[in-house]
Design a protein around this motif. Structure first.
Motif, PDB file in Angstrom:
ATOM      1  N   GLU A 229       0.819  -1.214   0.000  1.00 22.12           N
ATOM      2  CA  GLU A 229       0.000   0.000   0.000  1.00 22.12           C
ATOM      3  C   GLU A 229       0.851   1.261   0.000  1.00 22.12           C
ATOM      4  O   GLU A 229       0.510   2.252  -0.647  1.00 22.12           O
ATOM      5  N   LYS A 230       1.980   1.238   0.711  1.00 24.83           N
ATOM      6  CA  LYS A 230       2.826   2.429   0.785  1.00 24.83           C
ATOM      7  C   LYS A 230       3.360   2.844  -0.590  1.00 24.83           C
ATOM      8  O   LYS A 230       3.697   4.015  -0.797  1.00 24.83           O
ATOM      9  N   ASP A 231       3.434   1.895  -1.524  1.00 30.18           N
ATOM     10  CA  ASP A 231       3.938   2.200  -2.862  1.00 30.18           C
ATOM     11  C   ASP A 231       2.833   2.597  -3.829  1.00 30.18           C
ATOM     12  O   ASP A 231       3.120   3.020  -4.960  1.00 30.18           O
ATOM     13  N   LEU A 232       1.579   2.451  -3.398  1.00 34.53           N
ATOM     14  CA  LEU A 232       0.450   2.716  -4.293  1.00 34.53           C
ATOM     15  C   LEU A 232      -0.319   3.975  -3.939  1.00 34.53           C
ATOM     16  O   LEU A 232      -1.081   4.492  -4.762  1.00 34.53           O
ATOM     17  N   THR A 233      -0.160   4.459  -2.705  1.00 33.64           N
ATOM     18  CA  THR A 233      -0.940   5.613  -2.249  1.00 33.64           C
ATOM     19  C   THR A 233      -0.104   6.883  -2.269  1.00 33.64           C
ATOM     20  O   THR A 233       1.128   6.852  -2.329  1.00 33.64           O
ATOM     21  N   ASN A 234      -0.805   8.005  -2.181  1.00 36.15           N
ATOM     22  CA  ASN A 234      -0.153   9.312  -2.130  1.00 36.15           C
ATOM     23  C   ASN A 234      -0.064   9.775  -0.681  1.00 36.15           C
ATOM     24  O   ASN A 234      -1.087   9.829   0.011  1.00 36.15           O
TER      25      ASN A 234
END
Length: 966
Positions: free
Chosen positions: A365-370
């Motif tokens: 998730e940390k790589d997909l969200t802003n």
């Protein structure tokens, strides 16, 4: 947001232009004086002094002195208002010496007036149901960083934080991050975003400067509010521009992600708000609000495996594949690795054909969200008093927000906007309002199809699986142990995939999140490559309602009646909501005819006082009609008995219905090769998932049995094993009913009192709820033959289609909203105490208990009570421990509980937080400085499975308030 500015700025210019209007008065009069507190004789700074019925006013200074000069006519009345004190009216008949005015401090536990419990003003002590209230004083004294955060400390309320900008309250169990069972009203407007299916009261609602009060009604409120209030409601009321006039400014600066354990670097949070309100004579008034917040969001980064080794879907025969070595891991905050997309890798191993279950690698998730989030709130309203008791108003509200919220999957909200137009006519005994909500999801996207389509760009499941299989076989042949061989096979299969932090990843992600088709041409002919993840939803909500208090006109009872109508208008995007009049093959095209979902209702309420006004009986009846269903009746019966003037006992029963939300009824979302669909009959037409499907749970059990049989019987095949009676009999036909409204029968008793000369408040309640036809999701598969034609469940062809190897080619998979087959019984109790134990020192606390009775048999889906059994709050404070200086400290604890949802299931650990604030009033500057923090000990926690990890947030805020109360 550019397109919204012209009309809003024009509105502001018209307001500001009206400032030049002058209102002639008879003569110039000067009044001065000083205000003291009764008993202590201390000077009172910040007291609002206004002329009754006029727009003239001022404030007392740091020494309690005031001076007022205006054109007035004798006699006139001065009104003195100060927070925490009784208002005083003083008639001025002629010129006089300086005035000496004393105000009496209110007891902390005065008898509050509430509206939400019965839709008419009444004493909170004699409310027929449980109700909690935060007024301006309580909001100013809370250590929470905002009034909305303060709801978490209210008795009976459980708050879920999905993002800095997105928080949702709930009461009495069955909690979910997109809580459509709990209604949020702002000045009578339902704040639910129609297609997102979530209430946005904190994102587009009142600013910190404009909130007047918050009332929370725990438990069912359907008898008066209908439709969405089956689990309770929050009623947010803003300040009237006739009453609160002047300029106020708010500035908050904070910091979060503190300490070495934080998921992100230490970050600043800022929020700025401005409010201006003015009355123009006695008839016209207006107000304008603007609020801007920016910060770095909390991050969900908990890597709990919800498919651990040992389960039938995770290689139970091989304990060496446990923990980090699990090739079938399904981690909470990693997407694309879920068991929906698992593969079966069959190879010779230990002398026989062995089937291993593996999942794609996915992305965190940390790589997909802003990380950066914004929230802009702006509103303006114009009010005109046709007579002293009849007010016409128009209001416009605009909100823009970023953040992350959880529905069936995580959604990155990016530039979501909601606009609200409201026209209201309000008299002394009636109100008529009409409003519209315009929703646009902006540049938002879904994390799950984003991760899936990122992975698919590195090869279809078949291509990826063949690479994995070849490397696994070669590693095992070279003598590598099973666990490291699995690791090497994954690395070989992943070679060439887009890795986070690289330009290739950023470019591919940008392309996917801007495409509104979640299929990928890699495995779906005709779909775009690389496929999409955009959440493109637009809707309009039209609502009108009227309420009439017939009390003075009906002699034998106090009678209240009302009616409402609501129409949802959905603009089909071809991916989330579609035009069902189109042929199946064309439904996933954007556009088409609007989709409508309607609801109409009417209610009546009668109240009667008996036994010398000691007994208050209330009966309510709300009838709701949705053309998709038969009409539903929501009755409520309640009694309040007052004993010895101070002890108030109450009991109530009500039946409530909830129509399925838009998403539950009409969604048509392709999400990771599993289409999430509403449960209405028209959605099922041509798809047949209601009557011709197997449940996914039984398919997993079936495949585990098939794999075990093949492993134990050399030379056998999966197809042979699938047709054996002991295996195929594991397949369970879903046989789902057409979706119906869910129902609650709610019973409540309570006691409320203020004792010890208004120093001790006691509030207790207990409830028992019975839910019928509870709405949830079940995953099913419709079997097909090799040509793609549906085959009947129970046939040989259906059993073969259920094999994991045939999942993509011979199964149409759906996640369906449907009703539970069993009733669910929940119960609980709360106790709240507030004690003014010495001077202005107050200690308060509440304890909350909620539980769900277990059923003997499993249901078709997991309902998810998702509520801790025990939770408690304790606070200690003094609003003025020394002159102009106050403090408040709050401790909150809740115990561990099991969270269940389609996205993530697991244990939520117990946690405790300590919040605190100190505040200093600077009367000469008409300002208050507050220094505070939440979770000040930085004990990191999360509130639901796959939710963000929350830590300390420290802040300082300054409020300049030149508002004069009239």
């Amino acid at each position: 947001m550019k397109s919204y500015y012209p009309s809003f700025l024009l509105f502001l210019l018209l307001f500001l232009a009206s400032l030049s209007a002058a209102f002639a008065q008879t003569q110039l009069i000067a009044i001065s004086g000083v205000v003291h507190e009764k008993g202590t004789n201390e000077a009172l700074p910040g007291v609002s002094i206004s002329v009754k019925g006029a727009s003239t006013g001022t404030q007392s200074d740091g020494e309690g002195k005031f001076a007022l000069k205006a054109k007035l006519t004798y006699p006139f009345t001065l009104v003195f208002n100060a927070l925490g004190h009784e208002a005083v009216e003083l008639e001025i008949v002629s010129s006089s010496q300086p005035l000496n005015v004393t105000l009496e401090a209110k007891g902390v536990l005065t008898n509050e007036v509430v509206v939400s419990a019965s839709r008419v003003e009444e004493s909170r002590l004699k409310s027929p149901v449980a109700i909690e209230k935060l007024d301006i004083r309580a909001i100013k004294e809370t250590p929470a960083p905002s009034f909305y955060d303060a709801l978490e400390n209210v008795k009976g309320v459980q708050m879920l934080t999905s993002s800095l900008t997105f928080k949702v309250p709930n009461t009495r169990g069955f909690n979910i991050p997109n809580n459509f069972r709990f209604m949020q009203l702002v000045d009578g407007v339902d704040m639910q975003a129609a297609t997102l299916g979530v209430p946005l009261g904190n994102a587009i609602g009142p600013t910190e400067l404009d909130i007047a009060s918050v009332e929370v009604t725990p438990g069912a409120a359907s008898a008066l509010y209908g439709m969405n209030a089956i689990n309770g409601m929050a009623n947010l009321t803003t300040k009237s521009p006739f009453t609160y006039q002047g300029l106020s400014v708010y500035q908050k600066v904070g910091v979060n992600h503190v300490g070495s354990a934080a998921d992100r670097s230490t970050s600043a949070l800022t929020e700025t708000a401005i409010r201006y309100a003015q009355a123009l004579g006695s008839r016209w008034a207006y107000k304008v609000n603007l609020d801007y917040l920016r910060g770095t969001d909390w991050l969900a980064n908990t890597q709990t495996d919800q498919n651990p080794q040992g389960l039938s879907t995770s290689n139970p025969a091989f304990p060496e594949l446990a923990g980090a070595a699990n090739p079938a891991a399904d981690l909470w905050n990693r997407y694309g690795d879920d068991t929906n997309s698992s593969l079966t890798i069959t190879i010779p191993y230990q002398g026989k054909n062995q089937a291993f279950t593996v999942t794609r690698t996915g992305y965190y998730e940390k790589d997909l969200t802003n990380p950066i989030v914004r929230n802009i709130k702006a509103d303006a309203s114009l009010h005109y008093k046709l007579t002293d008791k009849l007010e016409l108003s128009y209001g416009y509200r605009f909100g823009l927000m970023d953040g992350v919220f959880q529905r069936g999957n995580k959604i990155q909200l990016d530039g979501v906007t909601v606009q609200n137009h409201k026209l209201e006519l309000k008299g002394s005994d009636f109100v008529v309002r009409a409003y519209t909500l315009l929703e646009n999801t902006g540049n938002s996207y879904n994390l799950n199809p984003l991760a899936l389509n990122l992975d698919l760009q590195n090869g279809s499941n078949a291509v990826w699986g063949n690479k994995f299989k070849a490397t696994l076989q070669s590693q095992l042949a070279a003598g590598t142990a099973l666990a490291p061989a699995m690791t090497a096979a994954r690395a070989a299969a992943d070679a060439g995939r887009a890795e986070p932090g690289t330009p290739a990843f950023d470019a591919l992600k940008a392309q996917i999140v801007s495409t509104n088709n979640w299929d990928s041409g890699v495995n779906v002919p005709g779909a775009p490559i690389p496929g999409g993840a955009a959440l493109t939803q637009r809707s309009r909500t039209y609502h009108t309602e009227g309420i009439w208090n017939l009390g003075p006109r009906v002699k034998f009872v106090d009678l209240l009646v009302g009616a409402d109508a609501r129409v949802y208008q959905i603009i089909p995007d071809g991916n989330n909501f579609v035009d069902f009049s189109l042929p199946l093959a064309e439904r996933n095209q954007a556009g088409g005819s609007y989709v409508y979902y309607k609801k109409y209702g009417a209610f009546g309420q009668a109240t009667k006082l008996l036994l010398g006004d000691k007994l208050k009986l209330t009966g309510s009846l709300h009838v709701d009609y949705n053309p998709e269903f038969t009409a539903k009746v929501n009755p409520r019966l309640a009694a309040v008995y007052t004993l010895a003037e101070k002890h108030n006992f109450r009991a109530s029963y009500q039946n409530g219905w909830r129509f399925p939300s838009l998403f539950e009824a009409l969604s048509f979302v392709n999400n990771g090769n599993v289409r999430r669909v509403g449960g209405l009959a028209r959605v099922n037409e041509g798809l047949n998932y209601l009557q011709n499907s197997y449940t996914r749970t039984s398919i997993d059990q079936f495949n585990a049995a098939v794999n075990a049989y093949v492993a134990a019987n050399a030379g056998s095949t999966a197809a042979q094993a699938a047709l054996l009676p002991q295996n195929r009999n594991l397949l369970q036909v879903a046989n789902l009913p057409t979706e119906q409204p869910e129902q609650i029968n709610a019973y409540e008793v309570g006691y409320r009192s203020v004792l010890l000369d208004n120093r001790l408040a006691i509030d207790a309640d207990a409830y028992y709820n019975i839910y019928s036809g509870f709405l949830g999701q079940v995953e099913v598969s419709v079997p097909k033959d090799a040509s793609g034609a549906q085959v009947p469940v129970g046939s040989d062809a259906a059993a073969l289609a259920a094999l994991r190897a045939n999942r993509d080619a011979r199964q149409d998979r759906y996640r369906v909203y449907t009703n539970s087959r069993q009733d669910y019984h929940s119960y609980g109790s709360t106790l709240g105490l507030t004690y003014n134990f010495y001077q202005k020192f107050t200690v308060a606390g509440n304890v909350n208990y909620n539980a769900l009775s277990k059923n003997d048999q499993p249901d078709v889906f997991v309902t998810g009570f998702n509520t801790p059994k025990w939770a408690t709050n304790v606070s200690v404070g003094n609003r003025e421990i020394v002159k102009n200086f106050g403090f408040n400290v709050n401790w909150r604890w809740q115990d561990a509980f099991l969270w269940e949802s389609p996205l993530a299931t697991g244990q939520v650990p117990a946690y405790a937080t300590l919040d605190a604030q100190v505040n200093l009033r600077v009367p000469t500057l008409k300002s208050t400085v507050k220094l505070g923090g939440t979770d000040i000990l930085n004990k990191r926690y999360f509130q639901y499975a796959a939710g963000p990890t929350i830590g300390a947030l420290y802040y300082v805020s300054v409020v300049f308030d030149a508002t004069v109360l009239h």
